[in-house]
Design a protein around this motif. Structure first.
Motif, mmCIF file in Angstrom:
data_model
loop_
_atom_site.group_PDB
_atom_site.id
_atom_site.type_symbol
_atom_site.label_atom_id
_atom_site.label_comp_id
_atom_site.label_asym_id
_atom_site.label_seq_id
_atom_site.Cartn_x
_atom_site.Cartn_y
_atom_site.Cartn_z
ATOM 1 N N UNK A 76 24.938 70.809 53.823
ATOM 2 C CA UNK A 76 25.199 69.972 54.998
ATOM 3 C C UNK A 76 26.674 69.553 55.055
ATOM 4 N N UNK A 77 27.047 68.382 54.511
ATOM 5 C CA UNK A 77 28.419 67.879 54.633
ATOM 6 C C UNK A 77 28.885 68.087 56.079
ATOM 7 N N UNK A 78 30.038 68.762 56.288
ATOM 8 C CA UNK A 78 30.447 69.122 57.643
ATOM 9 C C UNK A 78 29.781 70.411 58.106
ATOM 10 N N UNK A 79 28.954 71.004 57.234
ATOM 11 C CA UNK A 79 28.253 72.225 57.584
ATOM 12 C C UNK A 79 26.881 71.915 58.140
ATOM 13 N N UNK A 80 25.834 72.332 57.415
ATOM 14 C CA UNK A 80 24.486 72.208 57.922
ATOM 15 C C UNK A 80 24.151 73.382 58.820
ATOM 16 N N UNK A 81 23.102 73.210 59.632
ATOM 17 C CA UNK A 81 22.754 74.219 60.621
ATOM 18 C C UNK A 81 23.650 74.008 61.831
ATOM 19 N N UNK A 82 24.351 75.060 62.244
ATOM 20 C CA UNK A 82 25.395 74.932 63.245
ATOM 21 C C UNK A 82 24.947 75.550 64.565
ATOM 22 N N UNK A 83 25.508 76.665 64.969
ATOM 23 C CA UNK A 83 25.243 77.162 66.309
ATOM 24 C C UNK A 83 23.979 78.019 66.359
ATOM 25 N N UNK A 84 23.487 78.199 67.585
ATOM 26 C CA UNK A 84 22.324 79.049 67.835
ATOM 27 C C UNK A 84 22.607 79.855 69.100
ATOM 28 N N UNK A 85 22.231 81.139 69.095
ATOM 29 C CA UNK A 85 22.432 82.020 70.241
ATOM 30 C C UNK A 85 21.303 83.026 70.303
ATOM 31 N N UNK A 137 21.939 69.441 62.571
ATOM 32 C CA UNK A 137 22.811 69.642 61.418
ATOM 33 C C UNK A 137 22.048 69.591 60.098
ATOM 34 N N UNK A 138 20.973 68.803 60.033
ATOM 35 C CA UNK A 138 20.212 68.655 58.795
ATOM 36 C C UNK A 138 19.466 69.924 58.404
ATOM 37 N N UNK A 139 19.444 70.945 59.288
ATOM 38 C CA UNK A 139 18.827 72.215 58.931
ATOM 39 C C UNK A 139 17.619 72.592 59.745
ATOM 40 N N UNK A 140 17.329 71.839 60.808
ATOM 41 C CA UNK A 140 16.149 72.110 61.618
ATOM 42 C C UNK A 140 16.516 72.821 62.906
ATOM 43 N N UNK A 141 15.619 73.691 63.342
ATOM 44 C CA UNK A 141 15.691 74.332 64.646
ATOM 45 C C UNK A 141 14.432 73.935 65.403
ATOM 46 N N UNK A 142 14.610 73.416 66.611
ATOM 47 C CA UNK A 142 13.472 72.927 67.389
ATOM 48 C C UNK A 142 13.460 73.560 68.769
ATOM 49 N N UNK A 143 12.268 73.578 69.360
ATOM 50 C CA UNK A 143 12.096 73.994 70.751
ATOM 51 C C UNK A 143 11.875 72.746 71.584
ATOM 52 N N UNK A 144 12.601 72.648 72.694
ATOM 53 C CA UNK A 144 12.462 71.513 73.615
ATOM 54 C C UNK A 144 11.991 72.057 74.950
ATOM 55 N N UNK A 169 15.926 64.721 76.465
ATOM 56 C CA UNK A 169 15.182 64.533 75.210
ATOM 57 C C UNK A 169 16.028 63.687 74.273
ATOM 58 N N UNK A 170 15.365 63.005 73.359
ATOM 59 C CA UNK A 170 16.051 62.170 72.385
ATOM 60 C C UNK A 170 15.427 62.326 71.010
ATOM 61 N N UNK A 171 15.885 61.498 70.070
ATOM 62 C CA UNK A 171 15.334 61.505 68.723
ATOM 63 C C UNK A 171 15.744 62.690 67.883
ATOM 64 N N UNK A 172 16.848 63.361 68.233
ATOM 65 C CA UNK A 172 17.322 64.512 67.485
ATOM 66 C C UNK A 172 18.337 64.081 66.429
ATOM 67 N N UNK A 173 18.351 64.789 65.310
ATOM 68 C CA UNK A 173 19.217 64.436 64.183
ATOM 69 C C UNK A 173 20.516 65.239 64.269
ATOM 70 N N UNK A 174 21.529 64.636 64.893
ATOM 71 C CA UNK A 174 22.830 65.279 65.055
ATOM 72 C C UNK A 174 22.686 66.708 65.578
ATOM 73 N N UNK A 175 22.192 66.858 66.816
ATOM 74 C CA UNK A 175 22.070 68.207 67.382
ATOM 75 C C UNK A 175 23.436 68.882 67.474
ATOM 76 N N UNK A 176 23.464 70.207 67.255
ATOM 77 C CA UNK A 176 24.737 70.925 67.134
ATOM 78 C C UNK A 176 24.853 72.101 68.100
ATOM 79 N N UNK A 177 23.816 72.927 68.195
ATOM 80 C CA UNK A 177 23.853 74.106 69.055
ATOM 81 C C UNK A 177 22.693 74.112 70.028
ATOM 82 N N UNK A 178 22.861 74.851 71.125
ATOM 83 C CA UNK A 178 21.866 74.846 72.196
ATOM 84 C C UNK A 178 21.829 76.223 72.854
#
Length: 364
Positions: free
Chosen positions: A77-86, A52-59, A30-39
């Motif tokens: 955001x800065x170096x933060x934003x939305x980070x890991x997901x579990x 990182x911009x604050x979105x959670x998506x289903x792929x 998949x592509x078009x993601x905005x700085x993906x961080x966690x999976x």
């Protein structure tokens, strides 16, 4: 070296990646993601991906990307934003999803963790509640939020944090900066944490003296927690974490301060826990995972690291608790995270404006 070789039956381009041990097929899932961080992988094979911009998506398994889920927290955001997901270990019954993120607060920002219930339609997190808030609020608006999540076999939750660019707080047990946190999934502190009964210490702390931890993984054989963190200028390191131990930052480091000042090296302080592996110059790695699968047999038992500035997948061979070899596999993009999927493929997130999910398997 990557070389375009074919287009898969799905219509997605594939590339051949020649490595020391085996040739690898690299596919863009998949592509078009905005700085993906966690999976994280859902039981049905779909993926939850944080941006990182604050979105959670289903792929989907075919690479279709959903609109952002409702119910996620507001982020700094800065170096933060939305980070890991579990996922909760009991996700099949409770549908609980855990997130870490940079939380905006009235007087600044800090790392937080929370959980919500994924609704049956997979369009929202319901009843999101914060289960951990880093204290105190960070004085830096920008730097060092961490943060990864990992569950243990007994259901405890580890959360890694950064020092928020205030290195002295890493040594301060009254602050959550530069620490590994251990809590129950509901946010309560386990009674057997090393500082649970120490006056003046935050009871959720498991280990301290860290700089900015973005790699956490449980060793599949020993159950030990392995951790990776960024050094200042050089000095990236991997540690095997023991409860209550002090890992040295900023008293010692294998790197130097960003302004060029020297830092005492770890051998000068044998009372502090030292890294099992370190890098100068920096390889700037983020996520990490032990590979245990069959899709790439030549990598079985290796530790994989996601390289940011190094733009590489770093493969480490291990001899017990010692790193016995290293291969840097150029990817040509910043790699934020590496995960083993339920199909035993290796999945990478590229840290780009138009980030991708890459799937790696052995060439057949």
């Amino acid at each position: 070296m990557l070389a375009l070789i074919s287009v898969a039956a799905t219509g997605k381009p594939q590339q051949c990646l020649k490595t020391e041990k085996t040739d690898i097929i690299v596919e863009t899932l998949a592509g078009g993601l905005d700085h993906p961080w966690g999976l994280a992988f859902l039981p049905d094979g779909r993926l939850l991906v944080s941006e990182r911009a604050g979105h959670l998506r289903v792929v989907s398994a075919e690479g279709e990307v959903s609109r952002p889920l409702d119910g996620t927290p507001s982020v700094h955001i800065a170096e933060g934003g939305l980070l890991d997901v579990a996922l909760d270990p009991g996700f099949a019954e409770n549908r609980l999803v855990y997130l870490t993120y940079g939380e905006p607060r009235e007087d600044g920002a800090a790392t937080a963790a929370g959980r919500g219930r994924l609704n049956p339609a997979s369009t929202a997190l319901e009843n999101f509640q914060v289960i951990f808030r880093q204290q105190p609020v960070g004085t830096s608006d920008y730097h060092h939020f961490g943060s990864r999540l990992v569950f243990t076999s007994d259901g405890k939750l580890f959360i890694s944090t950064g020092d928020r660019f205030n290195s002295d707080l890493s040594q301060d047990l009254s602050a959550d900066m530069g620490k590994i946190i251990r809590i129950n999934p509901d946010g309560l502190v386990p009674f057997d944490n090393p500082f649970a009964n120490r006056q003046g210490a935050r009871p959720e702390i498991w280990s301290y003296g860290h700089r900015n931890i973005q790699g956490l993984a449980i060793h599949p054989d020993t159950g030990a927690l392995w951790e990776g963190e960024f050094g200042p200028t050089g000095g990236d390191e991997i540690n095997i974490i023991e409860p209550g131990h002090n890992y040295g930052w900023p008293l010692v480091s294998w790197g130097e301060h960003v302004d060029g000042r020297s830092i005492p090296k770890p051998p000068t302080r044998p009372d502090l826990a030292d890294a099992i592996q370190h890098w100068t110059p920096s390889i700037s790695f983020s996520g990490m995972t032990f590979y245990t699968g069959k899709a790439i047999p030549a990598w079985r038992g290796n530790l994989l690291l996601a390289g940011l500035a190094s733009q590489a997948l770093i493969r480490l061979t291990l001899n017990g608790s010692r790193v016995s070899g290293e291969e840097r596999i150029p990817m040509g993009e910043r790699i934020r995270h590496v995960v083993q999927g339920p199909d035993d493929s290796v999945y990478l997130l590229t840290d780009e404006d138009h980030g991708r999910i890459l799937r790696l398997t052995s060439e057949r």
